[in-house]
Design an enzyme around this catalytic site. Sequence first.
Site, PDB file in Angstrom:
ATOM      1  N   ARG A  35      17.534  41.398  31.069  1.00 59.17           N
ATOM      2  CA  ARG A  35      18.639  40.467  30.927  1.00 59.17           C
ATOM      3  C   ARG A  35      18.795  39.891  29.524  1.00 59.17           C
ATOM      4  O   ARG A  35      19.864  39.938  28.941  1.00 59.17           O
ATOM      5  CB  ARG A  35      18.474  39.287  31.917  1.00 59.17           C
ATOM      6  CG  ARG A  35      18.568  39.667  33.364  1.00 59.17           C
ATOM      7  CD  ARG A  35      18.641  38.418  34.225  1.00 59.17           C
ATOM      8  NE  ARG A  35      18.470  38.709  35.637  1.00 59.17           N
ATOM      9  CZ  ARG A  35      18.513  37.796  36.588  1.00 59.17           C
ATOM     10  NH1 ARG A  35      18.702  36.535  36.286  1.00 59.17           N
ATOM     11  NH2 ARG A  35      18.353  38.133  37.857  1.00 59.17           N
ATOM     12  N   HIS A  81      25.765  46.918  37.911  1.00 57.15           N
ATOM     13  CA  HIS A  81      25.197  45.589  37.635  1.00 57.15           C
ATOM     14  C   HIS A  81      25.410  44.657  38.830  1.00 57.15           C
ATOM     15  O   HIS A  81      26.400  43.916  38.881  1.00 57.15           O
ATOM     16  CB  HIS A  81      25.869  45.005  36.389  1.00 57.15           C
ATOM     17  CG  HIS A  81      25.099  43.911  35.727  1.00 57.15           C
ATOM     18  ND1 HIS A  81      23.937  44.120  35.013  1.00 57.15           N
ATOM     19  CD2 HIS A  81      25.314  42.575  35.671  1.00 57.15           C
ATOM     20  CE1 HIS A  81      23.489  42.979  34.531  1.00 57.15           C
ATOM     21  NE2 HIS A  81      24.311  42.017  34.926  1.00 57.15           N
ATOM     22  N   TYR A 125      44.027  38.221  34.670  1.00 60.49           N
ATOM     23  CA  TYR A 125      45.129  38.092  33.707  1.00 60.49           C
ATOM     24  C   TYR A 125      44.900  38.902  32.429  1.00 60.49           C
ATOM     25  O   TYR A 125      45.852  39.322  31.783  1.00 60.49           O
ATOM     26  CB  TYR A 125      45.335  36.621  33.320  1.00 60.49           C
ATOM     27  CG  TYR A 125      45.666  35.724  34.483  1.00 60.49           C
ATOM     28  CD1 TYR A 125      46.812  35.919  35.243  1.00 60.49           C
ATOM     29  CD2 TYR A 125      44.826  34.676  34.827  1.00 60.49           C
ATOM     30  CE1 TYR A 125      47.119  35.094  36.311  1.00 60.49           C
ATOM     31  CE2 TYR A 125      45.124  33.842  35.895  1.00 60.49           C
ATOM     32  CZ  TYR A 125      46.268  34.056  36.642  1.00 60.49           C
ATOM     33  OH  TYR A 125      46.563  33.242  37.686  1.00 60.49           O
TER      34      TYR A 125
END
Length: 745
Positions: A35, A81, A125
Amino acid sequence: MSKSTDFVERIDSQQLSEAISERYLSYAVSTIVSRALPDVRDGLKPVHRRILFSMLRQKLSPAAAFRKCATVVGDVLGHYHPHGDSSVYDAMVRLAQDFSVRYPLIDGQGNFGNIDGDPQAAYRYTESKMTDAAMLIMEGIDEDSVDMMPNFDGTTVEPTVMPGAFPNLLANGGMGIAVGMATNIPTHNVAEVCDALNLVVDRPDATTAQIMKKLVGPDFPTGGVLIDNFDTICKNYDTGRGAFRIRARYEIENLERGGYQIAITEIPYGLIKSKLVEQIAGLIDAKKLPLVDDIVDESTTDVRIVITPKTRNVPPEKLMAHLFAMTDLEYKFNMNFNVIDSNGAPRVMGIGDVLREFIAHQKKVLVRRTNWRLGNITRRLEILGGLLIVYLNLDRVIEIIRTEDDAKAVLMAEFKLSEVQVEAILNTRLRSLRKLEEMEIRREDAELKKEQKDLQDLLASPEMQNNQLKAWFNDIKKRYDKKTALGRRRTTWAEQTEEIVVNADEFIEKEPITVILSTMGWIRAAKGHLDLNNLDMKFKEGDELQSAFHAMSTDKINIFASNGKMFTLNANDLPSARGFGESVRMMVDIGADENIVRAFVLDTAAKYLLVARHGTGFIVSGENCLAQTKNGKQIMNVDDKNPAILCVNVAGDMVAFSGSNDKLLIFPANEIPEMSRGKGVILQKYNAERTYTIDAMFFNAADGFGWTTGRGTTKLDDTQPWMGKRATQGRTIPVGFPRSGKFGK
């Protein structure tokens, strides 16, 4: 035996500490490797690597049309993921922000946030596709250049590392916090990184100083000025840890009538512009920036923060030096090259190790891509060899195919062909049996054999491999040349040779003021020297005047408290007398249970007598009374039963003390020791514990001794009866001495 008993017997016994340690270690390793820390070879964390690989599989190349980010996020979550969608989208957004990464890997369309800290729009968006830099990172991924591993559910595969020659770790840096470790890598100029890589390819043992002559230092997306010297830069990169001082870039804009203003055009990397402006504005309001009058953010797509000086007499260089010292316009970037090495272990690397690891990875990629290409050439040459036999024996081949039941076996036996060659022959179209096709096959065969030999020579020659790596790096350098808009160096290096010392007080306009302090500790400053005998000031309910005195706006105002501490305020920082003022306890750290003994204009050349309740004290120099912090400076050691009660200017060769025992003592001032800190000595002795010092006064023996009341000043003709030694009781006060025990009215 019951089923429940069988179940209990199968329980495994384990120490809680061991179980927790084992599980926490697994969590820590997962956090560090999977990570938080980037890989030294491609500079990517797993989430970034998966985002780019997913976009590659969706064919979102720079030439493709934009696609909704929601599509990319969904594919990454579904195939690679299995974490939260916000973690994927946030990582994706950062790769598209040109103020976060030096060379964006994602081309974003829509609201991807800004340098003011405003958040990005939702992924439904926004739209995105990859940039050229992202394609360079993955160049050769379909040529068996890197290992692939199964994804989390085994339905597909993903790369363990990206193959491309684009030096992403140094180009775009990285930051992350893991368990017990963190990383913070600055961004750099790709053209300079390529020069450094070429140097290390030729000279693997190159020193950090030699490398840094090519690499120079960080090149941040937001620009700024690097002011550390070359030795500091080399030391930081040699160890992989250190700090860089980055300053904002500014321009001086001349105005009418000799005025000017400062325009900040670049800010240090990692700062949120709106918070930086708020910080400076807050310091202006708090009067912590006396040289600055106002700040206005006029930024559009480019940064432009306008700072107006208090007066045009302030040199711009001194104004900026003051701002650099007080605000984040000068910011320290703490570098930590903590990365995952090629063996999968986290460690802090110097710049030489980082470059050598990257070059070693590129050599492995080069060898694997070469072997992959050689395999393809070998297979193609095999097919071409079979096709050439067809043209040499065309009639016989056609006859076999027309007459034989098992044409494949007969062809293999008669012409000693392989199964692959025969399959290619049988699949050949009739229209291809032209003389022109034969010539094309012979030409292709010759070209492939030449390429095969060149690739075999490449594998056998380390020197040729190095030349190929340098060719890759030079191609990248050419794409991101410093003359291009994206490739130009943004952070310049301007070694600070001499620090500008700023004394803000010298720029404060010297004006007369009157300082007013109330009994409840509210302080204010009125303009001008007011009549202290006729002050027309209003106070809060239950509050009244404690003291008032004249000062100048450039003076230091000292507060002496009953805990024996001196506190220093700038007269220029005192609140206006238009209101009730401000509580001293909010301006300095005076406890609510501590009394303010005296407020006065500090004279560093003067001396002051400090006296505690039970008649102990000493003289301290004014220079020693200057407090540098809000916490004050401990001068007199006191306790709850013996707090500080007096602070008197030393102004004479004799000193008089009056106590609550109605006794007066006069002795030479030179009997009082001068100290920088302590409890002091006995000044006037008291037999009863309840008795205490009321007042002290200095005078010159030649001028005589007296006291002042509302009726005027009374002189004592003969002071001999009250003369004594320090630490004695003295004699009963003379007739007419004020009943308050004070020497002044």
